[in-house]
Each structure stands twice: as structure tokens, then as C-alpha cells.
Write an enzyme that holds these catalytic residues in place. Structure first.
Site, mmCIF file in Angstrom:
data_model
loop_
_atom_site.group_PDB
_atom_site.id
_atom_site.type_symbol
_atom_site.label_atom_id
_atom_site.label_comp_id
_atom_site.label_asym_id
_atom_site.label_seq_id
_atom_site.Cartn_x
_atom_site.Cartn_y
_atom_site.Cartn_z
ATOM 1 N N SER A 11 -6.183 160.727 21.184
ATOM 2 C CA SER A 11 -6.457 160.331 20.434
ATOM 3 C C SER A 11 -5.032 161.179 19.275
ATOM 4 C CB SER A 11 -8.020 161.014 19.464
ATOM 5 O OG SER A 11 -8.293 162.169 20.501
ATOM 6 N N GLU A 13 -4.048 163.975 15.891
ATOM 7 C CA GLU A 13 -4.392 164.076 14.339
ATOM 8 C C GLU A 13 -2.969 163.809 13.446
ATOM 9 O OE1 GLU A 13 -7.391 166.665 14.170
ATOM 10 O OE2 GLU A 13 -6.231 167.518 12.544
ATOM 11 N N TYR A 45 -8.530 166.203 6.362
ATOM 12 C CA TYR A 45 -8.930 166.174 4.995
ATOM 13 C C TYR A 45 -8.950 167.366 3.905
ATOM 14 C CZ TYR A 45 -12.689 164.908 1.164
ATOM 15 O OH TYR A 45 -13.737 163.936 0.026
ATOM 16 N N HIS A 72 -11.165 162.359 8.371
ATOM 17 C CA HIS A 72 -11.882 163.457 8.661
ATOM 18 C C HIS A 72 -12.570 164.064 7.377
ATOM 19 C CE1 HIS A 72 -9.513 165.883 12.045
ATOM 20 N NE2 HIS A 72 -8.797 165.181 12.083
ATOM 21 N N ARG A 102 -17.789 171.064 7.621
ATOM 22 C CA ARG A 102 -17.757 172.394 6.863
ATOM 23 C C ARG A 102 -16.946 171.946 5.589
ATOM 24 N NH1 ARG A 102 -18.019 178.829 7.164
ATOM 25 N NH2 ARG A 102 -16.507 178.181 7.173
ATOM 26 N N GLY A 103 -15.411 172.630 6.827
ATOM 27 C CA GLY A 103 -14.184 172.965 5.554
ATOM 28 C C GLY A 103 -14.228 174.475 5.168
ATOM 29 N N ASP A 104 -13.124 174.182 4.404
ATOM 30 C CA ASP A 104 -12.944 176.289 4.641
ATOM 31 C C ASP A 104 -12.568 176.136 2.879
ATOM 32 O OD1 ASP A 104 -13.473 177.301 6.448
ATOM 33 O OD2 ASP A 104 -11.858 177.035 7.073
ATOM 34 N N ALA A 118 -21.694 171.906 8.901
ATOM 35 C CA ALA A 118 -21.351 170.516 9.283
ATOM 36 C C ALA A 118 -22.421 169.701 9.961
ATOM 37 C CB ALA A 118 -20.490 170.890 10.583
ATOM 38 N N HIS A 144 -16.056 180.393 16.667
ATOM 39 C CA HIS A 144 -15.229 180.628 14.978
ATOM 40 C C HIS A 144 -15.192 181.467 14.346
ATOM 41 C CE1 HIS A 144 -15.935 178.800 11.029
ATOM 42 N NE2 HIS A 144 -15.078 178.424 11.187
ATOM 43 N N PHE A 211 -1.207 180.036 12.431
ATOM 44 C CA PHE A 211 -2.176 179.159 12.144
ATOM 45 C C PHE A 211 -3.484 179.688 13.508
ATOM 46 C CE2 PHE A 211 0.108 174.464 11.641
ATOM 47 C CZ PHE A 211 0.435 174.627 10.549
ATOM 48 N N HIS A 261 -6.655 165.391 22.293
ATOM 49 C CA HIS A 261 -6.317 164.951 20.874
ATOM 50 C C HIS A 261 -5.358 166.244 20.578
ATOM 51 C CE1 HIS A 261 -7.833 164.533 16.946
ATOM 52 N NE2 HIS A 261 -7.963 165.495 16.714
HETATM 53 P P1 FAD Z 1 -19.572 174.314 10.718
HETATM 54 O O1 FAD Z 1 -19.749 173.434 12.263
HETATM 55 O O2 FAD Z 1 -20.854 174.199 9.633
HETATM 56 O O3 FAD Z 1 -19.537 176.147 11.075
HETATM 57 C C1 FAD Z 1 -18.995 176.600 10.152
HETATM 58 C C2 FAD Z 1 -19.616 178.075 10.762
HETATM 59 O O4 FAD Z 1 -20.966 178.507 10.161
HETATM 60 C C3 FAD Z 1 -19.418 178.944 11.722
HETATM 61 O O5 FAD Z 1 -19.000 179.887 12.208
HETATM 62 C C4 FAD Z 1 -20.805 178.419 12.794
HETATM 63 O O6 FAD Z 1 -21.484 179.542 13.775
HETATM 64 C C5 FAD Z 1 -21.778 178.579 11.595
HETATM 65 N N1 FAD Z 1 -22.633 178.054 11.193
HETATM 66 C C6 FAD Z 1 -23.326 176.356 11.039
HETATM 67 N N2 FAD Z 1 -24.548 176.430 10.724
HETATM 68 C C7 FAD Z 1 -24.801 177.452 10.881
HETATM 69 C C8 FAD Z 1 -26.093 177.811 10.605
HETATM 70 N N3 FAD Z 1 -26.736 176.827 10.296
HETATM 71 N N4 FAD Z 1 -26.845 178.973 10.602
HETATM 72 C C9 FAD Z 1 -25.790 180.197 10.199
HETATM 73 N N5 FAD Z 1 -24.240 179.848 10.705
HETATM 74 C C10 FAD Z 1 -24.248 178.674 10.858
HETATM 75 N N6 FAD Z 1 -10.548 171.338 7.885
HETATM 76 C C11 FAD Z 1 -10.662 170.720 6.845
HETATM 77 O O7 FAD Z 1 -10.500 171.684 5.977
HETATM 78 N N7 FAD Z 1 -9.884 169.350 6.853
HETATM 79 C C12 FAD Z 1 -9.990 169.280 7.969
HETATM 80 O O8 FAD Z 1 -9.792 167.645 7.598
HETATM 81 C C13 FAD Z 1 -9.571 169.819 9.564
HETATM 82 N N8 FAD Z 1 -10.439 168.961 10.515
HETATM 83 C C14 FAD Z 1 -10.681 169.970 11.818
HETATM 84 C C15 FAD Z 1 -10.573 169.315 12.634
HETATM 85 C C16 FAD Z 1 -10.946 169.985 13.988
HETATM 86 C C17 FAD Z 1 -10.771 168.946 15.265
HETATM 87 C C18 FAD Z 1 -11.621 170.938 13.981
HETATM 88 C C19 FAD Z 1 -11.929 172.142 15.349
HETATM 89 C C20 FAD Z 1 -11.109 171.524 12.753
HETATM 90 C C21 FAD Z 1 -10.376 170.906 11.478
HETATM 91 N N9 FAD Z 1 -11.118 172.558 10.561
HETATM 92 C C22 FAD Z 1 -10.429 171.180 9.199
HETATM 93 C C23 FAD Z 1 -11.501 173.754 10.161
HETATM 94 C C24 FAD Z 1 -12.593 173.570 10.377
HETATM 95 O O9 FAD Z 1 -13.303 172.934 8.137
HETATM 96 C C25 FAD Z 1 -12.812 175.023 9.858
HETATM 97 O O10 FAD Z 1 -12.628 175.193 11.299
HETATM 98 C C26 FAD Z 1 -14.240 175.498 9.021
HETATM 99 O O11 FAD Z 1 -14.267 176.712 9.350
HETATM 100 C C27 FAD Z 1 -15.142 175.026 10.337
HETATM 101 O O12 FAD Z 1 -15.684 173.852 9.892
HETATM 102 P P2 FAD Z 1 -17.198 173.171 10.621
HETATM 103 O O13 FAD Z 1 -17.294 171.744 10.798
HETATM 104 O O14 FAD Z 1 -16.671 174.232 12.084
HETATM 105 O O15 FAD Z 1 -17.624 174.389 10.289
#
Ligand code: FAD
Length: 283
Positions: A11, A13, A45, A72, A102-104, A118, A144, A211, A261
């Protein structure tokens, strides 16, 4: 050039281009990369929905080119109603795969929104749309950067799978042990979904180091020092990067990973060259 032969799900990106020239260039990049027969192409996204139009536009273009596209989708700062509307839009476009994140938010934005993690988004998508989407989530073999601990991060990954994720894509890494350990640990905790390694081709030293500092991916000291030693010699950086990343992919493929990927950075040359050296195509 070696022939591209054995099949491994691939895949690729992209990020949504900001200008008409960028769009034109990306169309050509995609055309070249489709020779690899990717299982799907995904489009990033922006935080807080900032690129929604560009993301959906690029996803639509990929679908029109006859390739499966994954959007995304990040939930930080989003409301349930907003997500519901966007999911309906994606379904109407024919999208069947999402990368749920979740995103940032950039500094200066308040957190706000109705989703915290997320896993909340994955659960919401499942509750709203059943099995309409194949849901990918992010995985972090090197932890993370905001995680309370490695164990808490693993539990957060497990929660995403329990909420309904079908598979995962990792943050890029150069240390295969971290990936294999992560997969083993996740499986032991019941998260037995395919975890596809995210691969970052190296074509610029400063970009890679910037990065990696931002996303918490570790660039091993020997790679960092070798890259720094090349200074502005981009040809040597690219040649070295191709060797390192091809070797990484080869180790992963030999170990039986479920796919690769590629973070293409909207460029085709490095991804094509790595796959040609490996002799892999998708399918
Ligand atoms: P989560 O899985 O929600 O985790 C975020 C943090 O919260 C982690 O530290 C986790 O340990 C903690 N956490 C989760 N659940 C809990 C809980 N219940 N209690 C306490 N802590 C918790 N960013 C973008 O903006 N756009 C994109 O398109 C994008 N694409 C990506 C694609 C991939 C394959 C990857 C690996 C990353 C991508 N990112 C993108 C970056 C991502 O958005 C960031 O890394 C963001 O900080 C975390 O998103 P997540 O979905 O992993 O979050």
C-alpha cells in the site's frame, strides 16, 4: 533492472497536494506507482479536518483511476455529527477503507471535540456504519511519544482492535526487533490483527531527521552519522538510503510480514526502486 515478480500486499500513502502543480505532479507519481499493483493507496488527513477537501479530492481521484483508496480520518477536535456527515460522504464516494486516527492538533488549538482517542473513533465508526469500512489503525513499535508507558501504549493499541479495527499500519522504524516485539506483545494481549510495517524511504537527511524527532521514530546512530557525513551530497544520501531501506524491507519480507506500506512523500522514485530491488509487486 531486476524484474518485478513475487507478490506481497503493498500500500502507498500520499498527502493531499496544496497547489494545482502539486496535483498534476501527484497524478503522474501515482501513475508510475500503480505499476506496483498496490492493494490500496491512502491519503493523509490534516489536523482538525484542515485538509478534508484535499484529502477527499485525492481519494476521489484515486478511485476514479480504478485503485482502491483509503481515507485517513482523524478525530481530534471533531464532533460526532461532523464525523457522521463525513462518513456518509465517504460511503457515497465508494470508499471502503479508513485509517482511523486520533491525530494531533497544532499548538494553539484547544483540544475540544467529542473524541479523545482513536479507539473512540473506531468504536463510533463501527456503531454508525457496521462493517461498511475496513478500519486500519496506527501502531507504534517504538512507542507513541505521548504514551504514559510502553505497556499503556500497547493497551491503547489493543483497545483500538477491541473497538473493531481490522488491521494496523506502523509508524516507520529502522529497527526490526522493535516491530517483531510489538507484534508478539500485541498478539499475546489478544490483538491478533495484521500489523503492516510502515516504510519510509530515505531521500533527504534533514527531512528524515526532522520527521523522526517529531514522531518519535528512532534513527539509529550509525544511520544518523552516515547521513550527516554525506553533507549536501544528495546522490550519496539517496544511494545509501536505498541500500538501508531495501535491506530493512528484505528482512521484514523474509520474516513473513503481511505487507508493506510505503510513505511515498508524494515521490515515486525511491518506492519504485526499493520494490524493484526486492523483486516485489502487490496483488
Ligand atoms: P491513539 O491511538 O489515540 O493514541 C494517542 C496517544 O494516546 C498514545 O500515546 C496512546 O498511548 C494514548 N492513549 C490511547 N488511548 C488511551 C487511553 N484510553 N488512556 C490513556 N492514553 C491513551 N496524523 C494526521 O494528522 N493525519 C494523518 O493522516 C496521519 N496518518 C497516520 C498514519 C499512520 C500509519 C501513523 C502511524 C500515524 C499517522 N498520523 C497521522 C499521526 C497520528 O495522528 C499521531 O501519531 C497521533 O499523535 C496519534 O494518533 P493515534 O491514532 O495513534 O492515537
Amino acid at each position: 533492472m531486476p524484474s518485478v515478480s513475487s507478490a506481497l500486499p503493498l500500500s502507498i500513502e500520499f498527502f493531499p497536494p496544496k497547489t494545482p502543480e502539486g496535483e498534476h505532479k501527484l497524478r503522474e507519481v501515482r501513475r508510475q506507482l500503480y505499476a506496483l499493483q498496490p492493494e490500496f493507496c491512502s491519503v493523509t488527513y490534516g489536523a482538525g479536518g484542515s485538509t478534508q477537501e484535499g484529502t477527499f479530492g485525492t481519494v476521489r481521484a484515486i478511485l476514479e483511476e480504478g485503485i482502491a483508496a483509503a481515507s485517513h480520518f482523524s478525530c481530534i477536535g471533531a464532533t460526532r455529527q461532523g464525523v457522521r456527515e463525513q462518513l456518509a460522504q465517504l460511503r457515497a464516494m465508494g470508499v471502503q477503507r479508513l485509517v482511523a486516527l486520533r491525530g494531533d492538533l497544532p499548538s494553539g488549538y484547544g483540544a475540544g471535540g467529542e473524541f479523545h482517542y482513536a479507539s473512540d473513533l473506531v468504536a463510533f465508526i463501527r456503531a454508525e456504519t457496521g462493517d461498511a469500512f475496513h478500519i486500519e489503525v496506527a501502531a507504534y513499535p517504538e512507542v507513541h511519544p505521548q504514551a504514559k508507558s510502553p505497556e499503556a501504549d500497547l493497551q491503547a493499541f489493543v483497545a483500538k482492535v477491541q473497538a473493531g479495527a481490522n488491521s494496523a499500519i506502523t509508524q516507520y522504524f529502522f529497527n526490526t526487533d522493535a516491530y517483531f516485539r510489538f507484534v508478539d506483545d500485541a498478539y499475546q494481549r489478544g490483538a491478533d490483527v495484521p500489523v503492516v510495517p510502515g516504510i519510509m524511504p530515505i531521500s533527504s537527511s534533514s527531512q528524515l531527521l526532522r520527521f523522526s524527532d517529531a514522531c518519535g521514530a528512532e534513527v539509529p546512530r550509525w544511520i544518523r552519522l552516515r547521513l550527516q557525513g554525506f553533507g549536501d551530497d544528495t546522490a550519496s544520501i539517496r544511494a545509501f538510503g536505498l541500500d538501508v531501506v531495501t535491506d530493512l524491507c528484505d528482512q521484514l519480507r523474509t520474516a513473513g510480514v503481511p505487507g508493506l506500506h510505503f510513505y511515498s512523500m508524494n515521490q515515486s522514485a525511491a518506492t519504485l526502486e526499493i520494490c524493484q530491488r526486492l523483486g516485489v509487486r502487490g496483488g
